[in-house]
Write a protein that holds these residues in place. Structure first.
Motif, PDB file in Angstrom:
ATOM      1  N   ALA A   1     128.383  44.730  24.274  1.00 57.95           N
ATOM      2  CA  ALA A   1     127.590  45.203  25.406  1.00 57.95           C
ATOM      3  C   ALA A   1     127.133  44.063  26.315  1.00 57.95           C
ATOM      4  O   ALA A   1     126.596  44.321  27.392  1.00 57.95           O
ATOM      5  CB  ALA A   1     126.366  45.965  24.900  1.00 57.95           C
ATOM      6  N   VAL A   2     127.350  42.801  25.914  1.00 62.16           N
ATOM      7  CA  VAL A   2     126.839  41.667  26.677  1.00 62.16           C
ATOM      8  C   VAL A   2     127.410  41.598  28.093  1.00 62.16           C
ATOM      9  O   VAL A   2     126.644  41.404  29.054  1.00 62.16           O
ATOM     10  CB  VAL A   2     127.092  40.341  25.911  1.00 62.16           C
ATOM     11  N   PRO A   3     128.737  41.733  28.317  1.00 63.53           N
ATOM     12  CA  PRO A   3     129.237  41.678  29.702  1.00 63.53           C
ATOM     13  C   PRO A   3     128.578  42.712  30.609  1.00 63.53           C
ATOM     14  O   PRO A   3     128.233  42.406  31.766  1.00 63.53           O
ATOM     15  CB  PRO A   3     130.742  41.951  29.537  1.00 63.53           C
ATOM     16  N   ARG A   4     128.403  43.922  30.105  1.00 64.22           N
ATOM     17  CA  ARG A   4     127.778  44.973  30.908  1.00 64.22           C
ATOM     18  C   ARG A   4     126.305  44.657  31.178  1.00 64.22           C
ATOM     19  O   ARG A   4     125.809  44.893  32.289  1.00 64.22           O
ATOM     20  CB  ARG A   4     127.908  46.316  30.173  1.00 64.22           C
TER      21      ARG A   4
ATOM     22  N   ALA B   1     117.747  40.911  25.198  1.00 62.18           N
ATOM     23  CA  ALA B   1     118.826  41.668  24.546  1.00 62.18           C
ATOM     24  C   ALA B   1     120.139  40.889  24.609  1.00 62.18           C
ATOM     25  O   ALA B   1     120.905  40.863  23.643  1.00 62.18           O
ATOM     26  CB  ALA B   1     118.983  43.029  25.220  1.00 62.18           C
ATOM     27  N   ILE B   2     120.390  40.228  25.734  1.00 57.02           N
ATOM     28  CA  ILE B   2     121.603  39.421  25.878  1.00 57.02           C
ATOM     29  C   ILE B   2     121.562  38.227  24.922  1.00 57.02           C
ATOM     30  O   ILE B   2     122.553  37.905  24.257  1.00 57.02           O
ATOM     31  CB  ILE B   2     121.768  38.950  27.337  1.00 57.02           C
ATOM     32  N   ALA B   3     120.409  37.565  24.854  1.00 55.94           N
ATOM     33  CA  ALA B   3     120.286  36.393  23.982  1.00 55.94           C
ATOM     34  C   ALA B   3     120.526  36.763  22.522  1.00 55.94           C
ATOM     35  O   ALA B   3     121.159  36.010  21.770  1.00 55.94           O
ATOM     36  CB  ALA B   3     118.901  35.769  24.145  1.00 55.94           C
TER      37      ALA B   3
ATOM     38  N   ASP C   1     128.505  30.256  26.969  1.00 56.40           N
ATOM     39  CA  ASP C   1     128.568  30.490  28.410  1.00 56.40           C
ATOM     40  C   ASP C   1     127.860  31.784  28.793  1.00 56.40           C
ATOM     41  O   ASP C   1     127.346  31.911  29.910  1.00 56.40           O
ATOM     42  CB  ASP C   1     130.025  30.511  28.880  1.00 56.40           C
ATOM     43  N   GLN C   2     127.793  32.760  27.888  1.00 59.82           N
ATOM     44  CA  GLN C   2     127.066  33.991  28.168  1.00 59.82           C
ATOM     45  C   GLN C   2     125.559  33.718  28.243  1.00 59.82           C
ATOM     46  O   GLN C   2     124.869  34.261  29.110  1.00 59.82           O
ATOM     47  CB  GLN C   2     127.360  35.028  27.088  1.00 59.82           C
ATOM     48  N   LEU C   3     125.065  32.867  27.375  1.00 63.53           N
ATOM     49  CA  LEU C   3     123.652  32.510  27.415  1.00 63.53           C
ATOM     50  C   LEU C   3     123.319  31.718  28.670  1.00 63.53           C
ATOM     51  O   LEU C   3     122.265  31.904  29.281  1.00 63.53           O
ATOM     52  CB  LEU C   3     123.288  31.692  26.175  1.00 63.53           C
ATOM     53  N   LYS C   4     124.227  30.830  29.055  1.00 60.97           N
ATOM     54  CA  LYS C   4     124.017  30.044  30.268  1.00 60.97           C
ATOM     55  C   LYS C   4     123.984  30.947  31.494  1.00 60.97           C
ATOM     56  O   LYS C   4     123.139  30.774  32.387  1.00 60.97           O
ATOM     57  CB  LYS C   4     125.141  29.008  30.391  1.00 60.97           C
ATOM     58  N   GLU C   5     124.878  31.926  31.547  1.00 59.86           N
ATOM     59  CA  GLU C   5     124.886  32.875  32.661  1.00 59.86           C
ATOM     60  C   GLU C   5     123.598  33.693  32.663  1.00 59.86           C
ATOM     61  O   GLU C   5     123.020  33.976  33.725  1.00 59.86           O
ATOM     62  CB  GLU C   5     126.100  33.789  32.561  1.00 59.86           C
TER      63      GLU C   5
ATOM     64  N   GLU D   1     116.278  33.098  20.656  1.00 59.34           N
ATOM     65  CA  GLU D   1     116.576  34.331  19.915  1.00 59.34           C
ATOM     66  C   GLU D   1     118.036  34.361  19.471  1.00 59.34           C
ATOM     67  O   GLU D   1     118.422  35.181  18.637  1.00 59.34           O
ATOM     68  CB  GLU D   1     116.303  35.554  20.799  1.00 59.34           C
ATOM     69  N   THR D   2     118.845  33.479  20.030  1.00 61.71           N
ATOM     70  CA  THR D   2     120.273  33.513  19.747  1.00 61.71           C
ATOM     71  C   THR D   2     120.582  33.113  18.311  1.00 61.71           C
ATOM     72  O   THR D   2     119.834  32.355  17.682  1.00 61.71           O
ATOM     73  CB  THR D   2     121.024  32.575  20.707  1.00 61.71           C
ATOM     74  N   GLY D   3     121.694  33.603  17.811  1.00 62.48           N
ATOM     75  CA  GLY D   3     122.153  33.209  16.494  1.00 62.48           C
ATOM     76  C   GLY D   3     123.172  32.082  16.540  1.00 62.48           C
ATOM     77  O   GLY D   3     123.697  31.674  15.513  1.00 62.48           O
ATOM     78  N   LEU D   4     123.447  31.557  17.742  1.00 59.21           N
ATOM     79  CA  LEU D   4     124.407  30.469  17.907  1.00 59.21           C
ATOM     80  C   LEU D   4     123.784  29.136  17.511  1.00 59.21           C
ATOM     81  O   LEU D   4     122.564  29.024  17.372  1.00 59.21           O
ATOM     82  CB  LEU D   4     124.897  30.415  19.360  1.00 59.21           C
ATOM     83  N   ASP D   5     124.620  28.114  17.364  1.00 54.91           N
ATOM     84  CA  ASP D   5     124.168  26.769  17.007  1.00 54.91           C
ATOM     85  C   ASP D   5     123.306  26.207  18.129  1.00 54.91           C
ATOM     86  O   ASP D   5     123.789  25.937  19.222  1.00 54.91           O
ATOM     87  CB  ASP D   5     125.385  25.875  16.772  1.00 54.91           C
ATOM     88  N   SER D   6     122.016  26.025  17.858  1.00 52.52           N
ATOM     89  CA  SER D   6     121.078  25.619  18.898  1.00 52.52           C
ATOM     90  C   SER D   6     121.297  24.181  19.352  1.00 52.52           C
ATOM     91  O   SER D   6     121.110  23.861  20.533  1.00 52.52           O
ATOM     92  CB  SER D   6     119.642  25.788  18.404  1.00 52.52           C
ATOM     93  N   SER D   7     121.698  23.274  18.456  1.00 53.69           N
ATOM     94  CA  SER D   7     121.847  21.864  18.834  1.00 53.69           C
ATOM     95  C   SER D   7     122.946  21.679  19.884  1.00 53.69           C
ATOM     96  O   SER D   7     122.756  20.980  20.882  1.00 53.69           O
ATOM     97  CB  SER D   7     122.144  21.010  17.599  1.00 53.69           C
ATOM     98  N   ARG D   8     124.097  22.304  19.684  1.00 54.61           N
ATOM     99  CA  ARG D   8     125.185  22.201  20.661  1.00 54.61           C
ATOM    100  C   ARG D   8     124.795  22.851  21.978  1.00 54.61           C
ATOM    101  O   ARG D   8     125.095  22.329  23.056  1.00 54.61           O
ATOM    102  CB  ARG D   8     126.442  22.865  20.105  1.00 54.61           C
ATOM    103  N   LEU D   9     124.108  23.973  21.895  1.00 57.18           N
ATOM    104  CA  LEU D   9     123.699  24.697  23.094  1.00 57.18           C
ATOM    105  C   LEU D   9     122.707  23.884  23.918  1.00 57.18           C
ATOM    106  O   LEU D   9     122.846  23.746  25.141  1.00 57.18           O
ATOM    107  CB  LEU D   9     123.079  26.038  22.683  1.00 57.18           C
TER     108      LEU D   9
END
Length: 397
Positions: A138-141, A161-163, A170-174, A196-204
């Motif tokens: 649902a993220v692109p929408r 919700a997106i985060a 790149d979705q978080l950056k957008e 809130e993201t589950g991605l690697d915070s250090s790289r982000l």
């Protein structure tokens, strides 16, 4: 004349009719809301066995079963809300199993369709639930929805919700671009949403620190407080010298909190910075790092135009052993103006800390300070710390 009076009477009747309709509508909505709440409680009780079965099989190897039987729309919503509640509580494999259950049960696809609803409230509610279900599809929408959204408190709902759901940086950056493009001072909130993201915070965070957009850099700097990210220290070193005032101040404070080994030239440059926040941060760090060689700089900083810089400098001098405390006593005894006020306040504050020292080395250090105090001011009863009134200079801190 009679026609005007008749028109006025009709207008009064019309207004009374509108008021009556409004009151009836509110009464009806209240009854409907109470009825919905009662139904939800009944459905929660009805499906208690299913919820208990799910809870006992969360650690199992097999997929979780779908809700049993033919369900009404409200029943499905009740079960969905319960699953979302658990998704927020758990992490790792358990969360993944609950997310998959929401997808298999059709909850995600139903809410994605609601993102195109004609009713704004339904679209926002659907976005909220999709974030709770970590619906990556649902993220692109939702990004398109955020791009078209005017800034309001509900913008935060979509961004969060997106985060929660994003699977790529790149979705978080957008998302941050769309959130910050309104020019609102919400960098702290944006940082909270980002984490809130589950991605690697250090790289982000490292990618955001290297971005040309100062708003993204500010968000990354705020998000880094409380985060142990050694990889970003070189980027902080670069940002210390940036021309962006707000970015430089935050970068300096964060850089100093990482306990770097500062060169004397670097310390002198930072203590002469045009931004008072930078000078105050450096003055505070010199006491925490026990940089005794910086006593002359701290001595000079007691004459700074900003009261926060003076206060931090006096506090750091008090931490730098007998030499630093003696400098404070000398200024408190023989100085004048704003530097004397700052020094005297810190000296008197130090003399009131006798009962706070529990360890032997702390008591020894205190007794040494007390001897220095008595050498300059004589033996006297401890006096309460005076409230320092800033004399001249900047009061904006």
């Amino acid at each position: 004349m009679d026609s005007h009076l008749t028109l006025a009477i009709y207008f009064v009747y019309f207004c009374l009719g509108l008021i009556g309709i409004g009151m009836l509508s509110l009464f009806w909505f209240r009854i409907r809301s109470n009825r919905m709440e009662k139904k939800q409680e009944l459905y929660l009780q009805k499906h208690q066995d299913y919820f208990k079965f799910i809870q006992t099989h969360l650690n199992g190897a097999s997929d979780l079963p779908l809700p049993p039987g033919k369900l009404t729309k409200l029943e499905r919503r009740v079960i969905q809300n319960k699953l979302i509640e658990w998704i927020e509580q758990f992490k790792g494999e358990i969360r993944d199993k609950l997310v998959k259950l929401c997808q298999d049960a059709g909850f995600v696809s139903e809410d994605i369709k609601l993102l195109d609803s004609l009713f704004y409230g339904r679209r926002i509610s659907a976005a909220y639930r999709l974030g709770g279900m970590r619906a990556a599809e649902a993220v692109p929408r939702m990004l398109i929805m955020l791009e078209k959204q005017r800034y309001s408190p509900l913008t935060i709902v979509i961004a969060r919700a997106i985060a929660k759901s994003a699977e790529r940086g790149d979705q978080l950056k957008e998302m941050l671009h769309h959130l910050l493009r309104h020019g609102k001072p919400i960098h702290n909130m944006a940082a909270d949403i980002l984490m809130e993201t589950g991605l690697d915070s250090s790289r982000l965070l490292l990618k955001l620190l290297e971005d040309e957009n100062p708003d993204l850099v500010k968000v990354a700097l705020v998000a880094m407080w409380g985060q142990a990210v050694p990889e970003v220290v070189p980027a902080l070193d670069r940002l210390v010298g940036t021309g962006e005032k707000d970015v430089r101040a935050e970068a300096v404070k964060l850089y100093l909190s990482s306990n770097p080994v500062l060169k004397d030239d670097t310390i002198r440059e930072l203590m002469a910075d045009s931004d008072w926040e930078v000078r105050a941060a450096v003055a505070k760090s010199l006491g925490n790092t026990h940089a005794a060689g910086s006593i002359p700089l701290l001595r000079t900083a007691l004459q700074d135009s900003n009261w926060r810089v003076r206060s931090n400098s006096a506090e750091s001098l008090a931490k730098l052993g007998e030499t630093g405390f003696e400098v404070l006593c000398q200024i408190a005894k023989n100085g004048s103006g704003i530097e004397r006020e700052a020094a005297l306040h810190q000296v008197e504050k130090a003399m009131l800390e006798e009962g706070e020292h529990q360890k032997l080395d702390q008591m020894v250090a205190y007794n040494k300070k007390k001897l220095l105090y008595e050498r300059y001011f004589g033996v006297s009863e401890s006096k309460p710390v005076r409230q320092v009134a800033a004399v001249g200079g900047d009061y904006t801190a």
